[in-house]
Write an enzyme that holds these catalytic residues in place. Structure first.
Site, PDB file in Angstrom:
ATOM      1  N   LYS A  70       0.845  -1.200   0.000  1.00  0.00           N
ATOM      2  CA  LYS A  70       0.000   0.000   0.000  1.00  0.00           C
ATOM      3  C   LYS A  70       0.879   1.249   0.000  1.00  0.00           C
ATOM      4  O   LYS A  70       2.093   1.170   0.285  1.00  0.00           O
ATOM      5  CB  LYS A  70      -0.922  -0.008   1.226  1.00  0.00           C
ATOM      6  CG  LYS A  70      -0.181   0.058   2.550  1.00  0.00           C
ATOM      7  CD  LYS A  70      -1.134   0.075   3.731  1.00  0.00           C
ATOM      8  CE  LYS A  70      -0.344   0.226   5.024  1.00  0.00           C
ATOM      9  NZ  LYS A  70      -1.159   0.576   6.165  1.00  0.00           N
ATOM     10  N   TYR A 123      17.432  30.488   4.015  1.00  0.00           N
ATOM     11  CA  TYR A 123      16.358  31.246   4.669  1.00  0.00           C
ATOM     12  C   TYR A 123      16.592  31.342   6.173  1.00  0.00           C
ATOM     13  O   TYR A 123      16.968  30.362   6.823  1.00  0.00           O
ATOM     14  CB  TYR A 123      15.024  30.530   4.475  1.00  0.00           C
ATOM     15  CG  TYR A 123      14.402  30.641   3.105  1.00  0.00           C
ATOM     16  CD1 TYR A 123      14.246  31.872   2.482  1.00  0.00           C
ATOM     17  CD2 TYR A 123      13.928  29.504   2.469  1.00  0.00           C
ATOM     18  CE1 TYR A 123      13.639  31.953   1.237  1.00  0.00           C
ATOM     19  CE2 TYR A 123      13.310  29.578   1.228  1.00  0.00           C
ATOM     20  CZ  TYR A 123      13.166  30.817   0.611  1.00  0.00           C
ATOM     21  OH  TYR A 123      12.566  30.890  -0.610  1.00  0.00           O
TER      22      TYR A 123
HETATM   23  C1  LIG Z   1      -3.715  -4.268   8.423  1.00  0.00           C
HETATM   24  C2  LIG Z   1      -2.243  -4.162   8.239  1.00  0.00           C
HETATM   25  N1  LIG Z   1      -1.510  -5.261   8.140  1.00  0.00           N
HETATM   26  C3  LIG Z   1      -0.173  -5.241   7.988  1.00  0.00           C
HETATM   27  C4  LIG Z   1       0.502  -4.037   7.944  1.00  0.00           C
HETATM   28  C5  LIG Z   1       1.993  -4.050   7.810  1.00  0.00           C
HETATM   29  O1  LIG Z   1       2.603  -3.547   8.964  1.00  0.00           O
HETATM   30  P1  LIG Z   1       4.204  -3.499   9.037  1.00  0.00           P
HETATM   31  O2  LIG Z   1       4.621  -2.490   8.023  1.00  0.00           O
HETATM   32  O3  LIG Z   1       4.510  -3.053  10.418  1.00  0.00           O
HETATM   33  O4  LIG Z   1       4.673  -4.848   8.695  1.00  0.00           O
HETATM   34  C6  LIG Z   1      -0.227  -2.846   8.050  1.00  0.00           C
HETATM   35  C7  LIG Z   1       0.470  -1.576   8.040  1.00  0.00           C
HETATM   36  O5  LIG Z   1       0.008  -0.539   8.407  1.00  0.00           O
HETATM   37  C8  LIG Z   1      -1.627  -2.903   8.195  1.00  0.00           C
HETATM   38  O6  LIG Z   1      -2.364  -1.795   8.301  1.00  0.00           O
END
Ligand SMILES: Cc1ncc(COP(=O)(O)O)c(C=O)c1O
Length: 396
Positions: A55, A288
């Site tokens: 994601k 700046y």
């Molecule tokens: C539902 C869910 N699963 C797994 C993950 C992965 O977490 P991590 O990056 O700590 O492995 C996330 C990350 O936000 C998540 O929201």
């Protein structure tokens, strides 16, 4: 009906262009990615599945090249937040199972059906939304169960109603999951153990009501590193995919628990180049607010990167970069599009030289954790915000 306006706005994300022509670019190490997938795969039994969470543009690394890379090196599933991200994966020709971890509304549910994406249902409202968009209930669903994070999730006392609706409408429920609130920020894991226990109670309740769950899953990276009893049928590894530890506390906990050392390799190398070099006389100011004053004649290199590129203003007078394998500190304030560094002690630094903002050059490394410390944040945020829109390329 698929709304063509909504669907047509989703474009495959650019996989690569010619990075060296840009102001900044990101190189992704395929070797590191392969290594990280192999490390997590080794923790699992042959039947347990590995989901890589891609994601948010694969935590800033570039969703399509990373998704192709991890599937190529043995991951089974991909986790995205939105249906739109899932559609982008499909448009890029990726056929692996994809779970949408965020909510899906109306048209998103229809797109999930069209593009073969599994979706998450986390409330009765979400379930009703699903059924009004898709009365024939053809999209596979994973139920997200609340166990104490109090973010997204079905509360325990909603389970009976939800199970009844599922049975009445024949929704294909294939999985159920939860997410830990406090597993990476601590070395004390009683709360996470309680969440796991609550998850099992909820799964048992669903089963008793006639909704058996074939694929339960709870583990994020920290859980995958620390607690095999959180794996169930699948782990969902985000930050570890990219070769980063979730936190120092996770590292300490792994040692306390006697876990075999996990050699993760960072995947991201974020680069820019020197646009200009000038010599500033001793006693003059840089940038700046005149927050930096030279105490010697100083060679200042100007980089075409700034907070608009995810190189935050909090790096001002603090972060290091790498030029010709040597550290060069940011001096003065990081601007919207430009940043100044001190290259006085790197006499052969030249206009046009590549500069590493994050990653390794020779024996030196700027880590996401060092940058996170400058910005008062976590490594997740540093990589996720890095250079939106800049080209990303997977290098062998
Ligand atoms: C539902 C869910 N699963 C797994 C993950 C992965 O977490 P991590 O990056 O700590 O492995 C996330 C990350 O936000 C998540 O929201």
């Amino acid at each position: 009906m698929v709304n063509p306006m909504t669907e047509s706005t989703i474009q495959p994300s650019p996989e690569s262009s010619v990075p060296e022509n840009g102001n900044c670019w990101i190189e992704l190490s395929k070797r590191a990615l392969d290594n990280n997938i192999a490390m997590f795969r080794k923790l699992l039994s042959p039947t347990q599945k590995l989901m890589c969470v891609v994601k948010s543009n694969a935590y800033g690394h570039g969703m399509v090249p990373i998704a192709k890379g991890v599937i190529g090196s043995g991951a089974d599933w991909l986790g995205v937040f939105s249906v739109e991200e899932g559609v982008q994966l499909r448009l890029a020709g990726i056929e692996a199972p994809v779970l949408v971890l965020g909510p899906s509304f109306g048209i998103q549910v229809t797109l999930a059906a069209k593009y073969c994406l599994d979706i998450t249902i986390a409330s009765l409202t979400g379930l009703n939304e699903y059924l009004s968009a898709l009365p024939r209930a053809t999209v596979p669903v994973h139920l997200k169960l609340e166990t104490g994070t109090h973010r997204q999730g079905i509360m325990y006392d909603e389970i009976d109603d939800i199970a009844r609706r599922i049975l009445d409408t024949q929704i294909p429920v294939v999985g159920a999951y939860t997410h830990y609130a406090d597993i990476e920020d601590t070395t004390e894991h009683a709360f996470a153990a309680g969440q796991r226990a609550q998850f099992e109670i909820s799964i048992s309740r669903l089963k008793a009501l006639g909704v058996p769950i074939a694929m339960p899953h709870t583990a994020c990276t920290a859980a995958a590193i620390l607690f095999p009893n959180t794996y169930f049928e699948m782990v969902r590894v985000g930050i570890g995919t990219y070769g980063l530890w979730p936190s120092k506390a996770t590292n300490v906990s792994a040692q306390n628990l006697g876990r075999a050392p996990l050699q993760l390799m960072p995947v991201m190398n974020w680069k820019t180049r020197i646009a200009q070099i000038k010599t500033v006389k001793s006693g003059d100011f840089v940038g700046y607010g005149r927050t930096f004053r030279t105490t010697r004649d100083t060679r200042i290199a100007i980089l075409p990167v700034g907070y608009a590129d995810g190189y935050p203003r909090s790096f001002s007078n603090a972060a290091n970069t790498l030029v010709r394998g040597m550290r060069a500190r940011v001096v003065g304030r990081v601007c919207m599009n430009l940043t100044m560094i001190d290259v006085t002690d790197i006499p052969n630094a030249t206009e046009g030289d590549a500069v590493t903002l994050l990653g390794a050059d020779g024996d030196e490394t700027v880590t996401a954790e060092q940058l996170a410390a400058c910005a008062g944040t976590i490594n997740y945020e540093i990589v996720t915000r890095a250079a939106p829109g800049a080209p990303r390329r997977l290098l062998d």
